[in-house]
Structure formats: C-alpha cells, structure tokens
Design an enzyme around this catalytic site. Structure first.
Site, PDB file in Angstrom:
ATOM      1  N   LYS A  11       0.907  -1.253   0.135  1.00 56.20           N
ATOM      2  CA  LYS A  11      -0.056  -0.228   0.050  1.00 56.20           C
ATOM      3  C   LYS A  11       0.765   1.325  -0.046  1.00 56.20           C
ATOM      4  O   LYS A  11       2.083   1.266   0.282  1.00 56.20           O
ATOM      5  CB  LYS A  11      -0.997   0.070   1.229  1.00 56.20           C
ATOM      6  CG  LYS A  11      -1.959  -1.221   1.217  1.00 56.20           C
ATOM      7  CD  LYS A  11      -3.154  -0.975   2.355  1.00 56.20           C
ATOM      8  CE  LYS A  11      -4.089  -1.839   2.283  1.00 56.20           C
ATOM      9  NZ  LYS A  11      -4.832  -1.651   3.577  1.00 56.20           N
ATOM     10  N   TYR A  51     -12.183  -3.259  -3.527  1.00 52.07           N
ATOM     11  CA  TYR A  51     -12.821  -3.078  -2.312  1.00 52.07           C
ATOM     12  C   TYR A  51     -14.301  -2.813  -2.308  1.00 52.07           C
ATOM     13  O   TYR A  51     -14.887  -2.372  -1.362  1.00 52.07           O
ATOM     14  CB  TYR A  51     -12.328  -1.859  -1.594  1.00 52.07           C
ATOM     15  CG  TYR A  51     -10.808  -2.042  -0.982  1.00 52.07           C
ATOM     16  CD1 TYR A  51     -10.541  -2.892  -0.038  1.00 52.07           C
ATOM     17  CD2 TYR A  51      -9.921  -0.905  -1.229  1.00 52.07           C
ATOM     18  CE1 TYR A  51      -9.349  -2.997   0.556  1.00 52.07           C
ATOM     19  CE2 TYR A  51      -8.570  -1.207  -0.805  1.00 52.07           C
ATOM     20  CZ  TYR A  51      -8.242  -2.312  -0.010  1.00 52.07           C
ATOM     21  OH  TYR A  51      -7.209  -2.142   0.750  1.00 52.07           O
ATOM     22  N   ASN A 125      -2.029   0.543   6.925  1.00 58.76           N
ATOM     23  CA  ASN A 125      -1.407  -1.097   7.634  1.00 58.76           C
ATOM     24  C   ASN A 125      -0.722  -1.663   6.603  1.00 58.76           C
ATOM     25  O   ASN A 125      -0.332  -2.699   6.610  1.00 58.76           O
ATOM     26  CB  ASN A 125      -2.459  -1.630   8.133  1.00 58.76           C
ATOM     27  CG  ASN A 125      -3.602  -1.691   7.053  1.00 58.76           C
ATOM     28  OD1 ASN A 125      -3.472  -1.524   5.798  1.00 58.76           O
ATOM     29  ND2 ASN A 125      -4.683  -2.372   7.315  1.00 58.76           N
ATOM     30  N   HIS A 128      -2.024  -4.959   1.489  1.00 59.60           N
ATOM     31  CA  HIS A 128      -3.406  -5.660   1.509  1.00 59.60           C
ATOM     32  C   HIS A 128      -2.750  -7.338   1.393  1.00 59.60           C
ATOM     33  O   HIS A 128      -1.922  -7.519   0.776  1.00 59.60           O
ATOM     34  CB  HIS A 128      -3.887  -5.252   0.094  1.00 59.60           C
ATOM     35  CG  HIS A 128      -4.922  -6.164   0.099  1.00 59.60           C
ATOM     36  ND1 HIS A 128      -6.307  -6.230   0.671  1.00 59.60           N
ATOM     37  CD2 HIS A 128      -5.072  -7.259  -1.027  1.00 59.60           C
ATOM     38  CE1 HIS A 128      -6.845  -7.205   0.277  1.00 59.60           C
ATOM     39  NE2 HIS A 128      -6.468  -7.928  -0.984  1.00 59.60           N
ATOM     40  N   GLU A 139      -9.404 -11.446  -6.270  1.00 59.90           N
ATOM     41  CA  GLU A 139      -8.339 -10.476  -6.775  1.00 59.90           C
ATOM     42  C   GLU A 139      -7.317 -10.955  -7.352  1.00 59.90           C
ATOM     43  O   GLU A 139      -6.825  -9.937  -8.212  1.00 59.90           O
ATOM     44  CB  GLU A 139      -7.808 -10.148  -4.889  1.00 59.90           C
ATOM     45  CG  GLU A 139      -8.814  -9.518  -4.175  1.00 59.90           C
ATOM     46  CD  GLU A 139      -8.803  -9.403  -2.756  1.00 59.90           C
ATOM     47  OE1 GLU A 139      -7.438  -9.814  -2.331  1.00 59.90           O
ATOM     48  OE2 GLU A 139      -9.627  -8.801  -1.883  1.00 59.90           O
TER      49      GLU A 139
HETATM   50  N1  UDP Z   1      -9.868   0.106   7.045  1.00 58.59           N
HETATM   51  C1  UDP Z   1     -10.156   1.220   7.798  1.00 58.59           C
HETATM   52  N2  UDP Z   1     -10.759   1.253   9.033  1.00 58.59           N
HETATM   53  C2  UDP Z   1     -11.574   0.317   9.411  1.00 58.59           C
HETATM   54  C3  UDP Z   1     -11.540  -1.049   8.804  1.00 58.59           C
HETATM   55  C4  UDP Z   1     -10.589  -1.214   7.401  1.00 58.59           C
HETATM   56  O1  UDP Z   1      -9.479   2.276   7.449  1.00 58.59           O
HETATM   57  O2  UDP Z   1     -12.113   0.374  10.506  1.00 58.59           O
HETATM   58  C5  UDP Z   1      -9.064   0.066   6.024  1.00 58.59           C
HETATM   59  C6  UDP Z   1      -7.790  -0.633   6.365  1.00 58.59           C
HETATM   60  O3  UDP Z   1      -6.763  -0.273   5.566  1.00 58.59           O
HETATM   61  C7  UDP Z   1      -8.076  -2.161   5.934  1.00 58.59           C
HETATM   62  C8  UDP Z   1      -8.879  -1.979   4.578  1.00 58.59           C
HETATM   63  O4  UDP Z   1      -9.696  -0.903   4.912  1.00 58.59           O
HETATM   64  O5  UDP Z   1      -6.669  -2.785   5.297  1.00 58.59           O
HETATM   65  C9  UDP Z   1      -9.859  -3.055   4.243  1.00 58.59           C
HETATM   66  O6  UDP Z   1     -10.638  -3.499   5.139  1.00 58.59           O
HETATM   67  P1  UDP Z   1     -10.604  -5.070   5.516  1.00 58.59           P
HETATM   68  O7  UDP Z   1     -11.835  -5.129   6.608  1.00 58.59           O
HETATM   69  O8  UDP Z   1     -10.993  -5.867   4.269  1.00 58.59           O
HETATM   70  O9  UDP Z   1      -9.155  -5.469   6.249  1.00 58.59           O
HETATM   71  P2  UDP Z   1      -8.025  -6.328   5.732  1.00 58.59           P
HETATM   72  O10 UDP Z   1      -8.515  -7.309   5.034  1.00 58.59           O
HETATM   73  O11 UDP Z   1      -7.262  -5.311   4.706  1.00 58.59           O
HETATM   74  O12 UDP Z   1      -7.122  -6.870   6.915  1.00 58.59           O
HETATM   75 MG    MG Z   2     -10.185  -7.441   3.559  1.00 55.81          MG
END
Ligand code: UDP
Ligand code: MG
Length: 161
Positions: A11, A51, A125, A128, A139
């Site tokens: 990212k 997303y 974070n 991805h 994906e």
């Molecule tokens: N995200 C955020 N706030 C939240 C939840 C998610 O900013 O409360 C962002 C974060 O960067 C995350 C991405 O949205 O990695 C996608 O969310 P997901 O729940 O799919 O998490 P991941 O699969 O990336 O762990």
């Molecule tokens: Mg996810």
C-alpha cells in the site's frame, strides 16, 4: 492443506516509507513463493472493484483515496502488486501481515510493527493481503492476467524454442 494463491499489495504508506523490501523478505522467510509482481497505477475503477465488499462502510471514500496514494503524494497512484503461492498461503500471509487494525496487530507482525492509525481514524497498515479463498481468487484475477503469473506448464512450453 491445499496449495493456494493470494494477492498482496504494498500500500502507499508501505511504498512511501521504504517497506517494500521488508514485506517481500518477511513473506520469503515464511516460505511463500512469489509467482507474480508488477507496479500498477490504481484507477478509481480498480480501487472500487477491489474493495467493492466494503462500499457501504463509512471509511470507504477515504480507503479509495488511501489505496490510490492520495494521502502519500503518489502522483502515479502506484502500488506494487504481488501474487504468492504455497500451502495455506492465504492464512499464512494474513498471519505475517497481522490484524487489520495496527493497534491490535501482533507487534511482531508487519502491521503491528509498522502500521498506524491516523488522527482521522484511517488504518494505514502497509499491505493488503487477501482475506479468504473466494477473495483471493477474485483479487488475483482482478489484478493479474494468467500469463503474468509464473507457471510450470508455460515454462515447459517456452523451453521448446
Ligand atoms: N480500514 C480502515 N478502517 C476500518 C477498517 C478497515 O481504515 O475500520 C481499511 C484498512 O486499510 C483495511 C482496509 O480498509 O486494510 C480493508 O478492510 P478489511 O476489513 O478488508 O481489512 P484487511 O482485509 O485489509 O485486513
Ligand atoms: Mg479484506
């Protein structure tokens, strides 16, 4: 356990902060095999498709801006897209990455060590990693053409000329 493929994206925060090599190293050390890699300029369409399951979340608009590098001054909207393969690759990659919220992630994980929650509440974070088998399949197909992935069958064909 089955051989799986999973999508990883470095990212914009990870890219900007020079963590690309660290992410690749951690995934190498976990025994995962890299079978695809390319820089991608993330269009709004690609970001929203990637997303799409989160479209109704309050953080969605900023998530699209984040993945397109708008918070990190990435003028080409670029991310590094990677495909890893291995036994249980999806869960293993998620473990190396750590929990979604960097404040809750294992401190030894990539997100626990290098992620942050911004004052606006955005989770930055670093990477991805596909969440489950259905997401991983969707994906990998969304980001890569089949011929962009290393394949033993194709290597055998190439070797003939
Ligand atoms: N995200 C955020 N706030 C939240 C939840 C998610 O900013 O409360 C962002 C974060 O960067 C995350 C991405 O949205 O990695 C996608 O969310 P997901 O729940 O799919 O998490 P991941 O699969 O990336 O762990
Ligand atoms: Mg996810």
């Amino acid at each position: 356990m089955a051989i799986e493929q999973t999508l990883v994206l470095i990212k914009p925060d990870g890219f900007k902060r020079g963590l690309t090599g660290l992410v690749i190293d951690r995934l190498d050390q976990a025994g995962l095999e890299l079978i695809g890699a390319k820089m991608v300029g993330v269009t709004e369409k690609l970001a929203k498709e990637h997303y799409k399951d989160l479209a109704d979340k309050p953080f969605f608009p900023n998530l699209i801006r984040y993945i397109r590098g708008e918070f990190h001054d990435l003028k080409a909207n670029q991310v590094l897209a990677l495909v890893y393969q291995g036994e249980g690759a999806i869960a293993l990659t998620r473990k190396v990455a750590g929990a979604t919220n960097p404040e809750q992630a294992d401190p030894h994980s990539i997100r626990g060590s290098f992620g942050r929650v911004t004052t606006q509440g955005q989770f930055e974070n670093v990477l991805h990693a596909s969440g489950n088998a259905a997401d991983a399949e969707r994906e990998v197909k969304l980001w890569f053409k089949p011929e962009e992935l290393v394949s033993a069958a194709r290597a055998a064909t190439n070797g003939k000329h």
